[in-house]
Design a protein around this motif. Structure first.
Motif, short mmCIF file in Angstrom:
data_model
loop_
_atom_site.label_atom_id
_atom_site.label_comp_id
_atom_site.label_asym_id
_atom_site.label_seq_id
_atom_site.Cartn_x
_atom_site.Cartn_y
_atom_site.Cartn_z
N LEU A 13 40.71 -40.55 43.31
CA LEU A 13 39.82 -40.95 44.40
C LEU A 13 39.78 -39.89 45.50
O LEU A 13 38.85 -39.86 46.30
CB LEU A 13 40.26 -42.30 44.99
CG LEU A 13 40.07 -43.50 44.07
CD1 LEU A 13 40.69 -44.73 44.69
CD2 LEU A 13 38.60 -43.72 43.78
N VAL A 14 40.80 -39.03 45.54
CA VAL A 14 40.83 -37.96 46.53
C VAL A 14 40.14 -36.71 45.98
O VAL A 14 39.21 -36.18 46.58
CB VAL A 14 42.29 -37.64 46.94
CG1 VAL A 14 42.34 -36.44 47.85
CG2 VAL A 14 42.93 -38.84 47.61
N HIS A 15 40.59 -36.22 44.83
CA HIS A 15 40.02 -35.00 44.25
C HIS A 15 40.44 -34.92 42.78
O HIS A 15 41.51 -35.40 42.40
CB HIS A 15 40.54 -33.77 45.01
CG HIS A 15 39.74 -32.54 44.79
ND1 HIS A 15 39.95 -31.70 43.72
CD2 HIS A 15 38.71 -32.00 45.49
CE1 HIS A 15 39.10 -30.69 43.78
NE2 HIS A 15 38.33 -30.84 44.85
N ARG A 16 39.62 -34.26 41.95
CA ARG A 16 39.95 -34.14 40.53
C ARG A 16 41.17 -33.27 40.29
O ARG A 16 41.97 -33.55 39.41
CB ARG A 16 38.76 -33.56 39.76
CG ARG A 16 37.60 -34.51 39.67
CD ARG A 16 36.48 -33.89 38.89
NE ARG A 16 36.01 -32.72 39.63
CZ ARG A 16 35.00 -31.97 39.25
NH1 ARG A 16 34.33 -32.27 38.17
NH2 ARG A 16 34.62 -30.93 39.97
N VAL A 17 41.31 -32.22 41.07
CA VAL A 17 42.47 -31.34 40.92
C VAL A 17 43.74 -32.07 41.34
O VAL A 17 44.82 -31.85 40.78
CB VAL A 17 42.27 -30.04 41.72
CG1 VAL A 17 43.50 -29.16 41.67
CG2 VAL A 17 41.06 -29.28 41.19
N ALA A 18 43.63 -32.97 42.29
CA ALA A 18 44.78 -33.76 42.71
C ALA A 18 45.27 -34.64 41.57
O ALA A 18 46.47 -34.90 41.45
CB ALA A 18 44.43 -34.62 43.93
N THR A 19 44.36 -35.08 40.70
CA THR A 19 44.76 -35.86 39.54
C THR A 19 45.62 -35.04 38.59
O THR A 19 46.65 -35.51 38.11
CB THR A 19 43.51 -36.38 38.79
OG1 THR A 19 42.70 -37.10 39.69
CG2 THR A 19 43.90 -37.26 37.63
N THR A 20 45.22 -33.80 38.35
CA THR A 20 45.98 -32.93 37.46
C THR A 20 47.35 -32.60 38.03
O THR A 20 48.36 -32.69 37.33
CB THR A 20 45.20 -31.62 37.21
OG1 THR A 20 43.89 -31.94 36.74
CG2 THR A 20 45.91 -30.74 36.21
N THR A 21 47.39 -32.26 39.30
CA THR A 21 48.69 -31.93 39.89
C THR A 21 49.56 -33.17 40.03
O THR A 21 50.78 -33.07 39.92
CB THR A 21 48.51 -31.26 41.27
OG1 THR A 21 47.74 -32.10 42.10
CG2 THR A 21 47.85 -29.91 41.12
N CYS A 22 48.94 -34.32 40.24
CA CYS A 22 49.70 -35.57 40.27
C CYS A 22 50.37 -35.83 38.93
O CYS A 22 51.53 -36.23 38.86
CB CYS A 22 48.79 -36.74 40.64
SG CYS A 22 49.57 -38.36 40.52
N PHE A 23 49.63 -35.58 37.84
CA PHE A 23 50.21 -35.78 36.51
C PHE A 23 51.40 -34.84 36.29
O PHE A 23 52.45 -35.26 35.80
CB PHE A 23 49.15 -35.56 35.44
CG PHE A 23 49.67 -35.71 34.04
CD1 PHE A 23 49.90 -36.96 33.52
CD2 PHE A 23 49.95 -34.60 33.27
CE1 PHE A 23 50.40 -37.11 32.24
CE2 PHE A 23 50.44 -34.74 31.99
CZ PHE A 23 50.67 -36.00 31.47
N LEU A 24 51.23 -33.58 36.66
CA LEU A 24 52.32 -32.62 36.46
C LEU A 24 53.54 -32.95 37.31
O LEU A 24 54.68 -32.96 36.81
CB LEU A 24 51.82 -31.20 36.79
CG LEU A 24 50.73 -30.67 35.86
CD1 LEU A 24 50.22 -29.33 36.36
CD2 LEU A 24 51.24 -30.55 34.44
N PHE A 25 53.32 -33.24 38.58
CA PHE A 25 54.44 -33.61 39.45
C PHE A 25 55.10 -34.92 39.00
O PHE A 25 56.31 -35.08 39.10
CB PHE A 25 53.98 -33.74 40.91
CG PHE A 25 53.73 -32.43 41.60
CD1 PHE A 25 54.66 -31.41 41.56
CD2 PHE A 25 52.57 -32.22 42.32
CE1 PHE A 25 54.45 -30.21 42.21
CE2 PHE A 25 52.33 -31.03 42.97
CZ PHE A 25 53.28 -30.02 42.92
N SER A 26 54.30 -35.85 38.49
CA SER A 26 54.85 -37.13 38.03
C SER A 26 55.72 -36.95 36.79
O SER A 26 56.73 -37.63 36.64
CB SER A 26 53.72 -38.12 37.74
OG SER A 26 53.02 -38.43 38.90
#
Length: 131
Positions: A88-101
């Motif tokens: 909901l914030v940004h598409r790149v934030a989704t990718t980095t969220c997955f990696l950090f998670s």
């Protein structure tokens, strides 16, 4: 200082709501630069940790202390929630969220194994030696 599962559930639920609402309130700032977008992914991974903690503590309260979290449905559900919030914030934030998670999940699993691992005695098989 440790708290009970019920209090930990309440605390992690409150932090989950605060992080989600903060991500939505500061969406324009989080998308203003590349570094802020990566920060949004990191905040999303914190959201993953808090959702997973809240879910695990809820299950521990309802089903008892011996109940364990599994990859499916608890971890996958928590990951989907955090990825949607980051998306909901940004598409790149989704990718980095997955990696950090995934990094956070690795360390959560490692800490859990060190804390709650049960040592299983190993059996040694005696083989006959040929003469």
């Amino acid at each position: 200082m440790s708290v009970t599962s019920g209090i930990s559930f309440v605390l992690s639920s409150i932090l989950t709501v605060l992080l989600f609402s903060g991500m939505q309130m500061y969406r324009s700032w989080l998308t203003s630069s590349q570094l802020h977008t990566i920060l949004a992914g990191y905040i999303g991974s914190l959201l993953f940790v808090f959702v997973l903690t809240a879910l695990g503590n809820l299950e521990a309260t309802v089903f008892g202390k011996s109940f364990q979290q599994k990859l499916f449905p608890e971890v996958v559900f928590s990951l989907i929630i955090s990825l949607i919030a980051s998306g909901l914030v940004h598409r790149v934030a989704t990718t980095t969220c997955f990696l950090f998670s995934m990094v956070a999940l690795y360390y959560i699993n490692r800490i859990s194994q060190e804390t709650y691992a049960v040592s299983v005695p190993t059996m040694s098989l005696h083989t006959k030696k040929r003469k």
